[in-house]
Write a protein that holds these residues in place. Structure first.
Motif, mmCIF file in Angstrom:
data_model
loop_
_atom_site.group_PDB
_atom_site.id
_atom_site.type_symbol
_atom_site.label_atom_id
_atom_site.label_comp_id
_atom_site.label_asym_id
_atom_site.label_seq_id
_atom_site.Cartn_x
_atom_site.Cartn_y
_atom_site.Cartn_z
ATOM 1 N N LEU A 1 0.817 -1.216 0.000
ATOM 2 C CA LEU A 1 0.000 0.000 0.000
ATOM 3 C C LEU A 1 0.853 1.269 0.000
ATOM 4 C CD1 LEU A 1 -2.906 -0.965 2.453
ATOM 5 C CD2 LEU A 1 -2.924 -0.908 -0.060
ATOM 6 N N VAL A 2 2.098 1.134 0.425
ATOM 7 C CA VAL A 2 2.992 2.298 0.411
ATOM 8 C C VAL A 2 3.264 2.771 -1.016
ATOM 9 C CG1 VAL A 2 5.311 3.091 1.056
ATOM 10 C CG2 VAL A 2 4.021 1.618 2.600
ATOM 11 N N LEU A 3 3.118 1.884 -1.967
ATOM 12 C CA LEU A 3 3.359 2.245 -3.364
ATOM 13 C C LEU A 3 2.418 3.339 -3.843
ATOM 14 C CD1 LEU A 3 3.837 -1.311 -4.927
ATOM 15 C CD2 LEU A 3 5.615 0.306 -4.234
ATOM 16 N N LEU A 4 1.288 3.509 -3.188
ATOM 17 C CA LEU A 4 0.313 4.517 -3.592
ATOM 18 C C LEU A 4 0.514 5.842 -2.866
ATOM 19 C CD1 LEU A 4 -2.911 2.318 -3.725
ATOM 20 C CD2 LEU A 4 -1.421 2.999 -5.617
ATOM 21 N N ARG A 5 1.444 5.905 -1.927
ATOM 22 C CA ARG A 5 1.683 7.130 -1.170
ATOM 23 C C ARG A 5 2.987 7.768 -1.638
ATOM 24 N NH1 ARG A 5 -0.003 3.980 3.453
ATOM 25 N NH2 ARG A 5 2.144 3.931 4.218
ATOM 26 N N ALA A 6 2.938 9.064 -1.845
ATOM 27 C CA ALA A 6 4.103 9.795 -2.340
ATOM 28 C C ALA A 6 5.112 10.030 -1.227
ATOM 29 C CB ALA A 6 3.681 11.128 -2.937
ATOM 30 N N ILE A 7 6.376 10.016 -1.584
ATOM 31 C CA ILE A 7 7.458 10.342 -0.669
ATOM 32 C C ILE A 7 8.120 11.634 -1.142
ATOM 33 C CG2 ILE A 7 9.161 8.992 -1.940
ATOM 34 C CD1 ILE A 7 10.480 8.285 0.694
ATOM 35 N N PHE B 1 3.506 17.720 -2.749
ATOM 36 C CA PHE B 1 3.533 17.785 -1.291
ATOM 37 C C PHE B 1 2.134 17.970 -0.702
ATOM 38 C CE2 PHE B 1 8.034 18.788 -2.010
ATOM 39 C CZ PHE B 1 8.618 17.964 -1.057
ATOM 40 N N ILE B 2 1.225 18.536 -1.477
ATOM 41 C CA ILE B 2 -0.146 18.721 -0.991
ATOM 42 C C ILE B 2 -0.941 17.430 -1.113
ATOM 43 C CG2 ILE B 2 -2.310 19.956 -1.394
ATOM 44 C CD1 ILE B 2 -0.644 22.344 -2.319
ATOM 45 N N LEU B 3 -0.835 16.769 -2.277
ATOM 46 C CA LEU B 3 -1.571 15.528 -2.529
ATOM 47 C C LEU B 3 -0.654 14.340 -2.265
ATOM 48 C CD1 LEU B 3 -3.274 16.608 -5.880
ATOM 49 C CD2 LEU B 3 -4.238 16.714 -3.568
ATOM 50 N N LYS B 4 -0.846 13.680 -1.185
ATOM 51 C CA LYS B 4 0.027 12.567 -0.818
ATOM 52 C C LYS B 4 -0.278 11.298 -1.598
ATOM 53 C CE LYS B 4 2.236 14.826 2.404
ATOM 54 N NZ LYS B 4 3.686 15.100 2.291
ATOM 55 N N ASN B 5 -1.501 11.192 -2.095
ATOM 56 C CA ASN B 5 -1.882 10.002 -2.831
ATOM 57 C C ASN B 5 -1.454 10.134 -4.294
ATOM 58 O OD1 ASN B 5 -3.794 8.238 -4.525
ATOM 59 N ND2 ASN B 5 -4.182 7.519 -2.441
ATOM 60 N N LEU B 6 -0.711 9.137 -4.793
ATOM 61 C CA LEU B 6 -0.196 9.216 -6.156
ATOM 62 C C LEU B 6 -1.295 9.152 -7.206
ATOM 63 C CD1 LEU B 6 3.046 7.030 -5.979
ATOM 64 C CD2 LEU B 6 2.866 9.510 -6.178
ATOM 65 N N LEU B 7 -2.406 8.492 -6.905
ATOM 66 C CA LEU B 7 -3.509 8.432 -7.849
ATOM 67 C C LEU B 7 -4.130 9.813 -8.029
ATOM 68 C CD1 LEU B 7 -5.209 5.125 -6.653
ATOM 69 C CD2 LEU B 7 -3.534 5.430 -8.468
ATOM 70 N N GLU B 8 -4.349 10.516 -6.932
ATOM 71 C CA GLU B 8 -4.884 11.872 -7.013
ATOM 72 C C GLU B 8 -3.888 12.814 -7.675
ATOM 73 O OE1 GLU B 8 -5.871 13.012 -3.080
ATOM 74 O OE2 GLU B 8 -7.430 11.478 -2.812
ATOM 75 N N TYR B 9 -2.628 12.621 -7.349
ATOM 76 C CA TYR B 9 -1.589 13.466 -7.935
ATOM 77 C C TYR B 9 -1.528 13.299 -9.448
ATOM 78 C CZ TYR B 9 3.136 15.086 -9.046
ATOM 79 O OH TYR B 9 4.215 15.725 -9.614
ATOM 80 N N ALA B 10 -1.645 12.068 -9.927
ATOM 81 C CA ALA B 10 -1.587 11.811 -11.371
ATOM 82 C C ALA B 10 -2.723 12.509 -12.099
ATOM 83 C CB ALA B 10 -1.620 10.315 -11.638
ATOM 84 N N HIS B 11 -3.919 12.528 -11.516
ATOM 85 C CA HIS B 11 -5.049 13.219 -12.137
ATOM 86 C C HIS B 11 -4.861 14.735 -12.109
ATOM 87 C CE1 HIS B 11 -7.745 9.925 -13.073
ATOM 88 N NE2 HIS B 11 -7.531 9.382 -11.880
#
Length: 331
Positions: free
Chosen positions: A81-87, A145-155
């Motif tokens: 699940l960490v794969l979906l969270r941005a670092i 840095f605002i959107l931690k979720n990579l799915l949301e960030y990609a959109h």
């Protein structure tokens, strides 16, 4: 991009391949840096600053990509699940990539500026494109840095990413087009020995065309494969190529051994345009910029024939002493 479309091969697999490729080109950059320091230890301060800044940014960029791969693929190997969270290191990469590209393109823009007044409009256009690229990349970093979720960030960054890649590609292609045009019109170009190696080095690598093609590929991947990190892998490789392009240009320069120019002339007849022209040529050679060589004035050889006169050993004409005992005197 939804969770069902999340492919490990297209995301972190692509990122890992990009990191491997980046390390290869980073090693090549270090080798070129060593050659540059050995060949030009007394280079001008502005060029040495560009080289230092680019290599510092490249090193930091390599560290970030390695940390991203280690964090997702090693440290959190049993936590998918960490794969979906941005670092934070992943989100810094877009801004750092754009900053590295802008510093490297500053060197190419200087080369374009030295090609002549008719090409200087391109420098202004490139400056606008670079500012746009850097601004959009910073916006992507802030959103990361605002959107931690990579799915949301990609959109959220689809449009920003496409515009950033387009600005980067446009700047590279414009610089390459002007430099290639200048190379094709310089007079001594016809004397070069044509070969595939010469063509690739001069017209593809040192002109910046290669980085432009990579940015076009990244733009296509960002539009076609939005749910992947393939564009990021291409960008990592492109960032390494900027340093290699810089060193390819610098290490292929042919400067005068002394690095100095001396002009001897009578004070009453000195043409200061000649001095300005010589200074421009020296600057162009220092930045390895194409320039049009002027045709040297025609040389006329005059032979003076005089009769032998035993009783007149010498005849003085002005400041030139002519020995009339010689049958033929070159002047």
């Amino acid at each position: 991009m939804d969770s069902s479309a999340f492919s490990l091969d297209d995301t972190y697999g692509s990122l890992l391949i990009g990191a491997f490729s980046g390390l290869i080109f980073y090693g090549l950059s270090l080798h070129q840096l060593y050659r540059y320091v050995r060949l030009y230890p007394s280079d001008v301060l502005s060029i040495r600053l560009i080289v230092a800044i680019v290599m510092v940014l490249e090193t930091f960029h390599v560290v970030l990509t390695m940390h991203v791969c280690y964090h997702y693929l090693v440290t959190n190997y049993f936590r998918p699940l960490v794969l979906l969270r941005a670092i934070w290191t992943l989100q810094l990469i877009p801004g750092l990539t754009a900053l590295t590209a802008c510093v490297s393109k500053t060197f190419l823009a200087r080369r374009v500026y030295l090609t002549g007044p008719r090409s200087r409009w391109a420098v202004g256009v490139v400056a606008i494109l670079l500012a746009t690229e850097l601004g959009l990349a910073i916006a992507m970093t802030v959103k990361g840095f605002i959107l931690k979720n990579l799915l949301e960030y990609a959109h959220a960054v689809v449009g920003i990413l496409a515009a950033c890649e387009a600005a980067a590609a446009a700047a590279d292609i414009l610089l390459a087009t002007v430099l290639i045009a200048a190379l094709c019109t310089q007079e001594y170009h016809n004397k070069q020995s044509w070969s595939p190696t010469y063509f690739i080095q001069t017209y593809i690598i040192k002109s910046g065309l290669l980085t432009g093609m990579c940015n076009v590929a990244a733009l296509i991947m960002a539009l076609v494969k939005r749910e992947s990190f393939i564009y990021a892998a291409v960008n990592i490789t492109t960032a390494r190529l900027y340093a290699n392009t810089l060193f390819a240009v610098l290490n292929s320069r042919k400067l005068m051994a002394s690095g100095k120019l001396e002009v001897f002339a009578n004070a009453s007849s000195t043409d200061f345009n000649v001095i300005a022209r010589a200074d421009h040529i020296a600057e162009a050679e220092r930045w390895n910029a194409p320039y049009r060589a002027e045709t040297p004035p025609a040389m006329i050889k005059v032979n003076v024939t005089a009769e032998k006169e035993e009783d007149i050993p010498q005849t003085r004409v002005g400041s030139l002493i002519i020995d009339v005992k010689a049958s033929t005197l070159p002047v």
